[in-house]
Write a protein that holds these residues in place. Structure first.
Motif, PDB file in Angstrom:
ATOM      1  N   GLY A  29       0.866  -1.328  -0.071  1.00 18.72           N
ATOM      2  CA  GLY A  29       0.076   0.152   0.063  1.00 18.72           C
ATOM      3  C   GLY A  29       0.869   1.227  -0.104  1.00 18.72           C
ATOM      4  N   GLY A  30       0.060   2.334   0.644  1.00 14.44           N
ATOM      5  CA  GLY A  30       0.795   3.603   0.339  1.00 14.44           C
ATOM      6  C   GLY A  30       0.359   4.603  -0.695  1.00 14.44           C
ATOM      7  N   ASP A  31      -0.346   5.567  -0.540  1.00 16.85           N
ATOM      8  CA  ASP A  31      -1.416   6.163  -1.494  1.00 16.85           C
ATOM      9  C   ASP A  31      -0.755   6.240  -2.768  1.00 16.85           C
ATOM     10  N   THR A  32       0.412   6.966  -2.629  1.00 15.13           N
ATOM     11  CA  THR A  32       1.080   7.578  -3.937  1.00 15.13           C
ATOM     12  C   THR A  32       1.636   6.610  -4.776  1.00 15.13           C
ATOM     13  N   SER A  33       2.232   5.282  -4.112  1.00 15.57           N
ATOM     14  CA  SER A  33       2.792   4.114  -4.618  1.00 15.57           C
ATOM     15  C   SER A  33       1.532   3.506  -5.658  1.00 15.57           C
ATOM     16  N   ASN A  34       0.570   3.547  -4.787  1.00 19.63           N
ATOM     17  CA  ASN A  34      -1.002   2.773  -5.425  1.00 19.63           C
ATOM     18  C   ASN A  34      -1.147   3.409  -6.596  1.00 19.63           C
ATOM     19  N   ALA A  35      -1.188   4.870  -6.502  1.00 20.97           N
ATOM     20  CA  ALA A  35      -1.636   5.713  -7.411  1.00 20.97           C
ATOM     21  C   ALA A  35      -0.702   5.352  -8.778  1.00 20.97           C
ATOM     22  N   LEU A  85       4.419   0.158   7.685  1.00 21.39           N
ATOM     23  CA  LEU A  85       3.518  -0.946   7.709  1.00 21.39           C
ATOM     24  C   LEU A  85       2.326  -0.533   8.018  1.00 21.39           C
ATOM     25  N   TYR A  86       1.333  -1.138   7.618  1.00 23.19           N
ATOM     26  CA  TYR A  86      -0.113  -0.901   8.102  1.00 23.19           C
ATOM     27  C   TYR A  86      -0.992  -2.276   8.122  1.00 23.19           C
ATOM     28  N   PHE A  87      -1.915  -2.160   8.939  1.00 23.73           N
ATOM     29  CA  PHE A  87      -3.032  -3.250   9.018  1.00 23.73           C
ATOM     30  C   PHE A  87      -4.316  -2.698   8.283  1.00 23.73           C
ATOM     31  N   ALA A  96     -10.639  -0.093   8.233  1.00 28.51           N
ATOM     32  CA  ALA A  96      -9.825   0.995   9.148  1.00 28.51           C
ATOM     33  C   ALA A  96      -8.298   0.562   9.108  1.00 28.51           C
ATOM     34  N   PHE A  97      -7.537   1.599   9.281  1.00 25.89           N
ATOM     35  CA  PHE A  97      -6.181   1.341   9.096  1.00 25.89           C
ATOM     36  C   PHE A  97      -5.520   1.645  10.431  1.00 25.89           C
ATOM     37  N   SER A  98      -4.560   0.676  10.706  1.00 24.31           N
ATOM     38  CA  SER A  98      -3.682   1.025  11.769  1.00 24.31           C
ATOM     39  C   SER A  98      -2.167   0.957  11.279  1.00 24.31           C
ATOM     40  N   TYR A  99      -1.249   1.943  11.866  1.00 23.15           N
ATOM     41  CA  TYR A  99      -0.079   2.253  11.456  1.00 23.15           C
ATOM     42  C   TYR A  99       1.226   1.548  12.350  1.00 23.15           C
ATOM     43  N   LEU A 100       2.022   1.187  11.700  1.00 21.34           N
ATOM     44  CA  LEU A 100       3.412   0.980  12.285  1.00 21.34           C
ATOM     45  C   LEU A 100       4.371   1.711  11.209  1.00 21.34           C
ATOM     46  N   ARG A 101       4.550   3.169  11.593  1.00 20.70           N
ATOM     47  CA  ARG A 101       5.295   3.953  10.529  1.00 20.70           C
ATOM     48  C   ARG A 101       6.279   4.989  11.132  1.00 20.70           C
ATOM     49  N   ARG A 102       5.944   5.361  12.436  1.00 17.85           N
ATOM     50  CA  ARG A 102       6.781   6.554  12.631  1.00 17.85           C
ATOM     51  C   ARG A 102       8.237   6.264  12.715  1.00 17.85           C
ATOM     52  N   GLY A 129      -2.077  14.585   0.778  1.00 17.41           N
ATOM     53  CA  GLY A 129      -2.066  14.826   2.123  1.00 17.41           C
ATOM     54  C   GLY A 129      -1.230  13.976   2.797  1.00 17.41           C
ATOM     55  N   ILE A 130      -1.157  12.700   2.699  1.00 17.92           N
ATOM     56  CA  ILE A 130      -0.388  11.584   3.463  1.00 17.92           C
ATOM     57  C   ILE A 130       1.072  12.045   3.194  1.00 17.92           C
ATOM     58  N   SER A 131       1.514  12.404   2.178  1.00 14.86           N
ATOM     59  CA  SER A 131       2.992  12.847   1.705  1.00 14.86           C
ATOM     60  C   SER A 131       3.241  13.950   2.667  1.00 14.86           C
ATOM     61  N   LEU A 162      -6.962  12.716   3.537  1.00 16.61           N
ATOM     62  CA  LEU A 162      -6.685  13.164   4.801  1.00 16.61           C
ATOM     63  C   LEU A 162      -6.534  11.945   5.767  1.00 16.61           C
ATOM     64  N   ARG A 163      -5.651  11.813   6.541  1.00 14.61           N
ATOM     65  CA  ARG A 163      -5.477  10.732   7.452  1.00 14.61           C
ATOM     66  C   ARG A 163      -5.167  11.524   9.046  1.00 14.61           C
ATOM     67  N   LEU A 164      -6.424  11.361   9.724  1.00 14.92           N
ATOM     68  CA  LEU A 164      -6.149  12.317  11.151  1.00 14.92           C
ATOM     69  C   LEU A 164      -5.275  11.596  12.100  1.00 14.92           C
ATOM     70  N   GLY A 252      -9.373   5.483  -4.079  1.00 15.30           N
ATOM     71  CA  GLY A 252      -9.122   6.728  -4.385  1.00 15.30           C
ATOM     72  C   GLY A 252      -7.938   6.789  -5.287  1.00 15.30           C
ATOM     73  N   ASP A 253      -6.860   6.035  -4.852  1.00 18.62           N
ATOM     74  CA  ASP A 253      -5.561   6.262  -5.517  1.00 18.62           C
ATOM     75  C   ASP A 253      -5.720   5.621  -6.950  1.00 18.62           C
ATOM     76  N   CYS A 254      -6.418   4.778  -7.036  1.00 14.66           N
ATOM     77  CA  CYS A 254      -6.673   3.974  -8.374  1.00 14.66           C
ATOM     78  C   CYS A 254      -7.208   5.207  -9.077  1.00 14.66           C
TER      79      CYS A 254
HETATM   80  O1  KDG Z   1      -5.637   4.918   0.166  1.00 15.37           O
HETATM   81  C1  KDG Z   1      -4.950   3.900   0.407  1.00 15.37           C
HETATM   82  C2  KDG Z   1      -3.800   4.209   1.556  1.00 15.37           C
HETATM   83  O2  KDG Z   1      -4.519   4.928   2.695  1.00 15.37           O
HETATM   84  C3  KDG Z   1      -3.249   2.873   2.079  1.00 15.37           C
HETATM   85  O3  KDG Z   1      -2.557   2.137   1.089  1.00 15.37           O
HETATM   86  C4  KDG Z   1      -2.244   3.127   3.289  1.00 15.37           C
HETATM   87  O4  KDG Z   1      -0.864   5.040   2.500  1.00 15.37           O
HETATM   88  C5  KDG Z   1      -1.672   4.614   3.263  1.00 15.37           C
HETATM   89  C6  KDG Z   1      -1.881   5.587   4.279  1.00 15.37           C
HETATM   90  O5  KDG Z   1      -0.880   6.032   4.751  1.00 15.37           O
HETATM   91  O6  KDG Z   1      -2.936   5.498   4.814  1.00 15.37           O
END
Ligand code: KDG
Length: 308
Positions: A29-35, A85-87, A96-102, A129-131, A162-164, A252-254
């Motif tokens: 995953g990773g939004d801009t990589s997906n895109a 990494l995310y779940f 719903a996403f959980s992140y291990l990225r800090r 926005g995530i970038s 937006l990922r709050l 959305g990335d697609c």
């Molecule tokens: O749009 C999907 C992304 O949110 C997902 O692949 C994970 O990049 C991600 C993020 O930061 O939420």
């Protein structure tokens, strides 16, 4: 040379495919990589700018991009930081996403990442926005990238994403408002904008965006209600496609990647949005952000079946 270069953070994905069970499918995953992968699958020439860790996940991403035809000359490896990494978990309200990225390698990016010269050789720079949320140095990198793009005559595309969990809403609002002024194409979702503006009316939201100084094309995504293209003169609604979604992660990335790819191939905004709608709908039929991204033939077939 490239149609699209994207900038952001790739995340390894662990997707809970069986509700309530501790079984996770590994993907990407990773939004801009997906895109950018979505765009490459539609035939666009793409490159990616990021940093990965010197770890198995970083190596997996390099293999993935290479197999998808995404250029990796702008991907740096950090010996001291990990790949994020995310779940993904699925519930009654969707995913719903959980992140291990800090502290991840990508979050440590600085404007030095831009020295590869890839932006200067691309038609579009795609950021989100995530970038900008992952760290202040990444945020600086995005603004520096946008300035480089404009200096070189490339167009900037910005997805609000937006990922709050990643930043406070006040900072998100201030930074996104600044960035949308620099975007030739701004792709906000109604959900995201509602958090920023407090209103749920699409017309008022588009007014807020224009009043804030956005001068480019805006495509406001309304989920099941489709989207509205605002080219600065006219607002054109485009209907959504109905599908039985399995996992909307990355849809959305697609949409963003497919839209940019089709613009590079000469589509009008309306044609490109219709195409991107079909691609995004298809991307929700399987689990994961990347695996179910459709290829051009599948999208064309889908569009054709709608005409029949
Ligand atoms: O749009 C999907 C992304 O949110 C997902 O692949 C994970 O990049 C991600 C993020 O930061 O939420």
């Amino acid at each position: 040379d490239f149609d699209i270069v994207a900038l952001g953070e790739p995340l390894v994905e662990l997707n809970q495919t069986h509700k309530g069970q501790l079984q996770y499918l590994q993907g990407f995953g990773g939004d801009t990589s997906n895109a950018v992968i979505a765009a490459a699958r539609q035939g666009a020439r793409c490159a990616y700018l990021t940093r990965v860790g010197n770890d198995t996940f970083g190596a997996q991403f390099r293999d993935l991009w290479q197999s998808e035809g995404v250029d990796t000359a702008g991907v740096q490896t950090d010996d001291d930081a990990h790949t994020g990494l995310y779940f993904v978990q699925h519930g009654p309200d969707g995913h719903a996403f959980s992140y291990l990225r800090r502290g991840s390698a990508a979050s440590l990016m600085t404007p030095a990442l831009l020295q590869s010269g890839l932006i200067e050789r691309s038609r579009f720079l795609h950021v989100s926005g995530i970038s900008m949320a992952i760290s202040t140095s990444a945020c600086d990198t995005v603004f520096a990238a946008m300035a480089r793009a404009h200096a070189a005559g490339a167009q900037v595309s910005l997805d609000s994403n937006l990922r709050l969990r990643l930043w406070p809403v006040d900072r998100a609002r201030a930074v996104l408002r600044e960035a949308m002024r620099d975007a030739d194409l701004f792709l906000p979702s109604m959900d995201d904008m509602q958090h920023l503006t407090g209103n749920d009316d699409p017309e008022r939201t588009l007014d807020w965006i224009r009043d804030g100084g956005a001068a480019g094309v805006v495509v406001l995504k309304l989920g099941k209600d489709g989207s509205i293209i605002d080219d600065g003169h006219t607002r054109t609604p485009i209907a959504a496609l109905r599908v039985d979604a399995v996992d909307a992660t990355g849809a959305g990335d697609c949409f963003a990647g497919s839209l940019l790819a089709r613009r590079c191939q000469g589509d009008s905004w309306e044609e490109a949005v219709r195409y991107a709608n079909a691609a995004a709908a298809l991307s929700t039929l399987g689990y994961g952000a990347v695996d179910p991204l459709p290829r051009a033939e599948q999208v064309r077939e889908r569009l054709k079946s709608l005409e029949d």
